[in-house]
Design a protein around this motif. Sequence first.
Motif, PDB file in Angstrom:
ATOM      1  N   PHE A  53      47.957  13.100  93.259  1.00 32.64           N
ATOM      2  CA  PHE A  53      48.777  11.958  92.866  1.00 32.64           C
ATOM      3  C   PHE A  53      49.247  11.126  94.065  1.00 32.64           C
ATOM      4  O   PHE A  53      50.281  10.460  93.994  1.00 32.64           O
ATOM      5  N   ARG A  54      48.443  11.114  95.141  1.00 31.39           N
ATOM      6  CA  ARG A  54      48.795  10.339  96.334  1.00 31.39           C
ATOM      7  C   ARG A  54      48.009   9.042  96.448  1.00 31.39           C
ATOM      8  O   ARG A  54      48.394   8.163  97.228  1.00 31.39           O
ATOM      9  N   PHE A  55      46.891   8.907  95.717  1.00 28.32           N
ATOM     10  CA  PHE A  55      46.025   7.753  95.896  1.00 28.32           C
ATOM     11  C   PHE A  55      46.462   6.570  95.029  1.00 28.32           C
ATOM     12  O   PHE A  55      47.270   6.713  94.098  1.00 28.32           O
ATOM     13  N   GLU A  56      45.878   5.407  95.321  1.00 29.14           N
ATOM     14  CA  GLU A  56      46.266   4.165  94.654  1.00 29.14           C
ATOM     15  C   GLU A  56      46.016   4.188  93.153  1.00 29.14           C
ATOM     16  O   GLU A  56      46.663   3.463  92.391  1.00 29.14           O
ATOM     17  N   ALA A  57      45.083   5.016  92.704  1.00 25.33           N
ATOM     18  CA  ALA A  57      44.763   5.075  91.277  1.00 25.33           C
ATOM     19  C   ALA A  57      45.841   5.786  90.466  1.00 25.33           C
ATOM     20  O   ALA A  57      45.756   5.841  89.236  1.00 25.33           O
ATOM     21  N   THR A  58      46.862   6.322  91.114  1.00 26.74           N
ATOM     22  CA  THR A  58      47.929   7.033  90.417  1.00 26.74           C
ATOM     23  C   THR A  58      48.871   6.029  89.759  1.00 26.74           C
ATOM     24  O   THR A  58      49.659   5.361  90.429  1.00 26.74           O
ATOM     25  N   GLY A 102      35.985  18.666  91.792  1.00 22.71           N
ATOM     26  CA  GLY A 102      36.927  19.073  90.761  1.00 22.71           C
ATOM     27  C   GLY A 102      36.885  18.206  89.529  1.00 22.71           C
ATOM     28  O   GLY A 102      37.007  18.707  88.399  1.00 22.71           O
ATOM     29  N   ASP A 103      36.716  16.879  89.701  1.00 16.82           N
ATOM     30  CA  ASP A 103      36.692  15.997  88.545  1.00 16.82           C
ATOM     31  C   ASP A 103      35.425  16.207  87.721  1.00 16.82           C
ATOM     32  O   ASP A 103      35.477  16.271  86.486  1.00 16.82           O
ATOM     33  N   THR A 145      42.887  12.186  92.285  1.00 17.18           N
ATOM     34  CA  THR A 145      44.023  11.354  92.695  1.00 17.18           C
ATOM     35  C   THR A 145      44.649  11.847  94.001  1.00 17.18           C
ATOM     36  O   THR A 145      45.677  11.323  94.414  1.00 17.18           O
ATOM     37  N   GLY A 146      44.026  12.842  94.625  1.00 14.18           N
ATOM     38  CA  GLY A 146      44.609  13.392  95.847  1.00 14.18           C
ATOM     39  C   GLY A 146      45.979  13.968  95.609  1.00 14.18           C
ATOM     40  O   GLY A 146      46.916  13.714  96.375  1.00 14.18           O
ATOM     41  N   LEU A 165      41.275  19.874  82.889  1.00  9.78           N
ATOM     42  CA  LEU A 165      41.532  18.447  83.056  1.00  9.78           C
ATOM     43  C   LEU A 165      42.563  18.183  84.149  1.00  9.78           C
ATOM     44  O   LEU A 165      42.490  17.167  84.842  1.00  9.78           O
ATOM     45  N   TYR A 166      43.511  19.085  84.322  1.00 10.26           N
ATOM     46  CA  TYR A 166      44.519  18.915  85.372  1.00 10.26           C
ATOM     47  C   TYR A 166      43.894  19.051  86.758  1.00 10.26           C
ATOM     48  O   TYR A 166      44.194  18.271  87.668  1.00 10.26           O
ATOM     49  N   VAL A 167      43.028  20.044  86.920  1.00  6.12           N
ATOM     50  CA  VAL A 167      42.305  20.181  88.189  1.00  6.12           C
ATOM     51  C   VAL A 167      41.504  18.918  88.472  1.00  6.12           C
ATOM     52  O   VAL A 167      41.499  18.397  89.599  1.00  6.12           O
ATOM     53  N   ALA A 168      40.830  18.401  87.453  1.00  4.35           N
ATOM     54  CA  ALA A 168      40.046  17.181  87.616  1.00  4.35           C
ATOM     55  C   ALA A 168      40.931  16.004  88.019  1.00  4.35           C
ATOM     56  O   ALA A 168      40.600  15.229  88.924  1.00  4.35           O
ATOM     57  N   LEU A 169      42.077  15.872  87.359  1.00  5.88           N
ATOM     58  CA  LEU A 169      42.972  14.746  87.619  1.00  5.88           C
ATOM     59  C   LEU A 169      43.595  14.830  89.009  1.00  5.88           C
ATOM     60  O   LEU A 169      43.679  13.831  89.732  1.00  5.88           O
TER      61      LEU A 169
END
Length: 326
Positions: free
Chosen positions: A161-166, A21-22, A158-159, A150-154
């Motif tokens: 918005f569950r992963f640490e990079a969030t 997706g990204d 980020t899973g 871009l939203y699909v990619a993001l």
Amino acid sequence: MIRELPPDGRVLLVCHVNPDGDALGSMLGFGLGLRRRGVRRIQATFPGPPEVPEPLRGLPGLDLLVPSTAAYPDPDLVICFDAASESRLGELVDRLDTAGAALVLDHHASNTRFGGVNLVDPHAAATSVVAEQLLARLGVALDVEIAECLYVALTTDTGSFRFEATTPAVHHLAARLLATGIRPGDISRRVFDTRPFGAVRLFGEVLGRARLDVSAAGGRGLVWTWATQDDLARHDQRPYVLEALIDSVRCTAEADVSCVLKQTGPAEWAVSMRSKGGVDVSRVAVALGGGGHRFAAGFTGRGTADEVVERIRGQLDGALLPATGA
């Protein structure tokens, strides 16, 4: 570089093999942005079979895609998305030499800086973050089509918005994308929550053969499973359905490290690894010829599934992080 393109300049956008997706969302969103800016001759492509995974077939901008065999042989500008090294470009790697200029957009810490200009931010949650920042610098305003890509990619990187990079910056970007009018519920159902019944049956079979070694990774635990090409054929499924399998494996409470081996050829496997914070799996992946992020990485393994897992196990103790996960 982009501002200096001639009116009839040819731009070739390339993302990595087996695009996720990204990779695809960043590439298509940026391509739509270039189109809004007046660039007329744009192609987007990726190496390998020209097959877009089913969950991503609703993305705007798919009309930009061409098979790798039809891509401009000598574009004025080639822009690479979400590829940490030249090897991820497959048969399109020669465009780095034949193009007038080469630009790399990425967020992998293991990126080899193979472009003439490299916009690589290892702290970015996704390549889409880098792509959106460049679009803003070019004066391209977000619209609903660019925002959906871009939203699909993001969300994929980020899973959801569950992963640490969030980070707070990730949520600020998501808010700006949502403000264009995209429908997050529809997007999530299409991308994350829809799969064929055959894939459900396939997941059950592959998860049923999962193995757990609680002593691996210094006692932090390793869980893994594997899926063969025969498994896919038996359930009449395409390889893309296996990309979501790692999420079902990584929830194992007794293991910090999770691993899924997906057969791509005789004695060849695409290996996905995840860590909950106790192991730097990118260090493991790089040692085995791949790359990625600290808590999400991968590589191509060769041999039997057991042989590949033994190589992973042999690298884990050297990739341990402090108990705090820092």
